[in-house]
Design an enzyme around this catalytic site. Sequence first.
Site, PDB file in Angstrom:
ATOM      1  N   SER A  33     -33.878  35.878 -42.684  1.00 50.48           N
ATOM      2  CA  SER A  33     -34.948  36.972 -42.771  1.00 50.48           C
ATOM      3  C   SER A  33     -35.573  36.697 -44.089  1.00 50.48           C
ATOM      4  O   SER A  33     -35.276  36.240 -44.861  1.00 50.48           O
ATOM      5  CB  SER A  33     -34.239  38.505 -42.735  1.00 50.48           C
ATOM      6  OG  SER A  33     -35.132  39.442 -43.057  1.00 50.48           O
ATOM      7  N   TYR A  37     -27.803  44.504 -45.922  1.00 49.33           N
ATOM      8  CA  TYR A  37     -28.554  43.637 -44.938  1.00 49.33           C
ATOM      9  C   TYR A  37     -29.352  42.305 -46.011  1.00 49.33           C
ATOM     10  O   TYR A  37     -29.052  41.201 -45.639  1.00 49.33           O
ATOM     11  CB  TYR A  37     -29.640  44.292 -44.207  1.00 49.33           C
ATOM     12  CG  TYR A  37     -30.458  43.410 -43.323  1.00 49.33           C
ATOM     13  CD1 TYR A  37     -29.904  43.046 -42.214  1.00 49.33           C
ATOM     14  CD2 TYR A  37     -31.962  42.978 -43.504  1.00 49.33           C
ATOM     15  CE1 TYR A  37     -30.655  42.116 -41.267  1.00 49.33           C
ATOM     16  CE2 TYR A  37     -32.479  42.114 -42.721  1.00 49.33           C
ATOM     17  CZ  TYR A  37     -32.151  41.982 -41.463  1.00 49.33           C
ATOM     18  OH  TYR A  37     -32.601  40.803 -40.529  1.00 49.33           O
TER      19      TYR A  37
HETATM   20  C1  BGC Z   1     -35.660  43.079 -40.277  1.00 47.02           C
HETATM   21  C2  BGC Z   1     -36.470  43.985 -39.665  1.00 47.02           C
HETATM   22  C3  BGC Z   1     -37.659  44.166 -40.650  1.00 47.02           C
HETATM   23  C4  BGC Z   1     -38.249  42.857 -40.974  1.00 47.02           C
HETATM   24  C5  BGC Z   1     -39.289  42.753 -41.949  1.00 47.02           C
HETATM   25  C6  BGC Z   1     -36.234  41.640 -40.373  1.00 47.02           C
HETATM   26  O1  BGC Z   1     -35.031  40.994 -40.922  1.00 47.02           O
HETATM   27  O2  BGC Z   1     -34.542  42.930 -39.420  1.00 47.02           O
HETATM   28  O3  BGC Z   1     -36.026  45.240 -39.556  1.00 47.02           O
HETATM   29  O4  BGC Z   1     -38.871  44.900 -39.931  1.00 47.02           O
HETATM   30  O5  BGC Z   1     -37.142  42.027 -41.337  1.00 47.02           O
HETATM   31  O6  BGC Z   1     -39.092  43.439 -43.034  1.00 47.02           O
END
Ligand code: BGC
Length: 254
Positions: A142, A155
């Site tokens: 991410s 996360y």
């Molecule tokens: C997350 C999303 C978020 C995006 C940008 C992703 O890794 O799962 O929830 O919108 O990152 O912030």
Amino acid sequence: MQRLEGRVMLVTGAIGGIGRALCKRFANEGARVVVNCLPSDLGEAEKFAAELDAPVLVFAADVSSFAEVSAMVAATVERFGRLDVAVNNAGIEIRAPFLDATEDDWRKVLGVNLDAAFFLCQAAARQMVKQGGGGRLINISSVHEDIPFEGFTSYCVSKGGMRMLARNLAVELAPHCITVNNIAPGAIATPINQAVLDDPQEQKNALSEIPLGRFGRPNEVASVAVFLASEEASYVTGSTYFVDGGMTHQVTRY
Ligand code: BGC
């Protein structure tokens, strides 16, 4: 020419938004695909797999369990004789201010996002070393492997961990010709972002942080995965490819 002809490719979290796009593109490029899902999603995964024009194995496994991941890799080898590419795509996020987050939230998120990546990279790499000829490990991380996200500490920590996992493994597995790379999506229009997509104000806030001015499409993530899995990427390892419409380069506007 199909770019992934005959390759055996395993995708975790395969029936999520990005997971489906990955499987479809891999199948269209000639791969044999292992579709992983949670046991509770088996029916849905079988329906999805039937639409893929490729040899497919559907395997239900909780990827946060080392034993289940090992069993999945063993089943892959039993069915297809080898494993060429493993894609750690399964991911969850739980929003909670740091002061309120629970032990359970933390363990769940770290388990699915980071423990699972470690377990699958290890099980897959052991098989790749055994069969010889190298292999590819691809982690869908991410933008939050790099940038903070308020309310999402577990996360972000899991994705930051994936960042170093890829870098360490790239070095350690290089002698075996196994490449390890991450794809870091920004805001992609998938179920994980449904609440934001459904709320006009939240959507406006999100869009204001994306230079390209729109959410990404799952297919735009999958095309980078096809590249990383293909011969074209033979000299790429230890990198993160951002697929984020420029989100990591937020402009300061005051
Ligand atoms: C997350 C999303 C978020 C995006 C940008 C992703 O890794 O799962 O929830 O919108 O990152 O912030």
